[in-house]
Design a protein around this motif. Sequence first.
Motif, PDB file in Angstrom:
ATOM      1  N   ARG A  25      33.647  35.659  49.971  1.00 54.60           N
ATOM      2  CA  ARG A  25      33.850  36.194  48.630  1.00 54.60           C
ATOM      3  C   ARG A  25      34.557  35.196  47.721  1.00 54.60           C
ATOM      4  O   ARG A  25      34.388  35.241  46.500  1.00 54.60           O
ATOM      5  CB  ARG A  25      34.669  37.490  48.679  1.00 54.60           C
TER       6      ARG A  25
ATOM      7  N   LEU B  99      25.354  35.686  50.998  1.00 53.86           N
ATOM      8  CA  LEU B  99      25.901  35.976  49.670  1.00 53.86           C
ATOM      9  C   LEU B  99      24.900  36.774  48.831  1.00 53.86           C
ATOM     10  O   LEU B  99      25.292  37.680  48.089  1.00 53.86           O
ATOM     11  CB  LEU B  99      26.245  34.663  48.961  1.00 53.86           C
TER      12      LEU B  99
ATOM     13  N   ILE C 186      25.753  40.227  46.861  1.00 50.23           N
ATOM     14  CA  ILE C 186      25.567  40.447  45.420  1.00 50.23           C
ATOM     15  C   ILE C 186      24.720  41.691  45.187  1.00 50.23           C
ATOM     16  O   ILE C 186      24.976  42.471  44.266  1.00 50.23           O
ATOM     17  CB  ILE C 186      24.923  39.208  44.770  1.00 50.23           C
TER      18      ILE C 186
ATOM     19  N   PHE D  86      23.127  38.250  39.932  1.00 54.72           N
ATOM     20  CA  PHE D  86      24.116  39.147  39.336  1.00 54.72           C
ATOM     21  C   PHE D  86      23.511  39.855  38.128  1.00 54.72           C
ATOM     22  O   PHE D  86      23.700  41.069  37.939  1.00 54.72           O
ATOM     23  CB  PHE D  86      25.345  38.339  38.943  1.00 54.72           C
TER      24      PHE D  86
ATOM     25  N   LEU E 238      31.939  35.183  44.407  1.00 50.57           N
ATOM     26  CA  LEU E 238      31.701  36.624  44.350  1.00 50.57           C
ATOM     27  C   LEU E 238      32.941  37.357  43.860  1.00 50.57           C
ATOM     28  O   LEU E 238      32.835  38.337  43.108  1.00 50.57           O
ATOM     29  CB  LEU E 238      31.292  37.129  45.734  1.00 50.57           C
TER      30      LEU E 238
ATOM     31  N   GLU F 222      33.264  39.945  40.618  1.00 50.65           N
ATOM     32  CA  GLU F 222      33.826  41.294  40.689  1.00 50.65           C
ATOM     33  C   GLU F 222      34.904  41.483  39.630  1.00 50.65           C
ATOM     34  O   GLU F 222      35.023  42.569  39.041  1.00 50.65           O
ATOM     35  CB  GLU F 222      34.398  41.536  42.086  1.00 50.65           C
TER      36      GLU F 222
END
Length: 377
Positions: free
Chosen positions: A132, A147, A151, A225, A364, A368
């Motif tokens: 992350r 990853l 996502i 994303f 990541l 977030e």
Amino acid sequence: MTTSTPAPTDDPVPGLVGFTVVLRNAGLAITTDRTAAFLSALDALDVTSRMQTYWAGRLTLCSDPDDLPRYDRAFEDWFTPPQGGRTQITDHRQPPPKLAALTPSEEEEESGEDGRPEPVIRARASGTEVLRNRDFGDLTPAEREHLRRLIALLQPELPSRSSRRLRPSRHGNTDARATLRAILHNQGELRELHRHDHSRRPRKVVLLVDVSGSMEPYADALLRFAHVMVRRSPGAVEAFTLGTRLTRVTRELRMRDPERALAAAAKAIPDWSGGTRLGEVLRAFVDRWGQRGAARRAVVVVFSDGWERGDTDLLAQQMARLRRLAHRLVWVNPHVGKEGYAPVQGGIVAALPYLDDLLAGHSLATLEQLLEVVRHA
């Protein structure tokens, strides 16, 4: 004395359930309710009929036009009858994948009960937390694949805004009309005051992703994303790519499957890994989309490292125009927060006075954090 041969009692249910598992692995949103509806439909039809089985599954298991090609392929592979025989419904399910470490281990694969190797997904809980915070540009192919799955699991929540439309509410101003109608209905007796308040609706979000050469290590993750954001609310999120020209990729990113969506977006983007003219491209966005409603009272997020090959004064002018239109203007730079970084690039210097937030976007965890900023915008 003669003996009778017992009739075959093969149960088709395991094979039918296995077919729904294949569809789920292909990207269809197969829930237990849909599986139950599929089995109930076949209970009223002829399960040995290929056509009836096909339409029962298509009507109960497909929820999106994008599902139909994948459903057809999976049905053909699963229910293809052997040569010279009728359709047989059998259980062809593969053994479930196992979780393993992201780093290579001594046992590269394990064997199942039938001696065939079982699929192994290289992931682990402790490695996920480390991943992350890893920079997108420093990942190995195995980490990059893991990853992508992380996502896809993000659950963004869009901000909301007050609408002009009024709706009944326990709080708010008195609704005189509704109160008067209630009095007339009750023969002139006032029993309660009716109230109304403004309803809430999702606030628009615009994502502008730089796909120039300097952003190449991050472009794939950022577009994934954007795919999650668009799929979450297709009517409220717009996505564009920036480079030497402006490209709208909202339609491509509305596809359910992320791999198909990214492949379609890559075909639509003519300037992938090219140069950067942020000022000219932002001017095109504001002229063609922003002033016509896409950016008005919206949360606009620019993903770029700020390397500008064009006129920085033009970029500053367009950022000022965009700031007057947008509700909140956020710039996500993959290099923000790294040791030794300073906002000295020409594009960042020109845009900084007009930004509400300058955030990192290299991992990541930083994405977030961006979701939290957007949710509270």
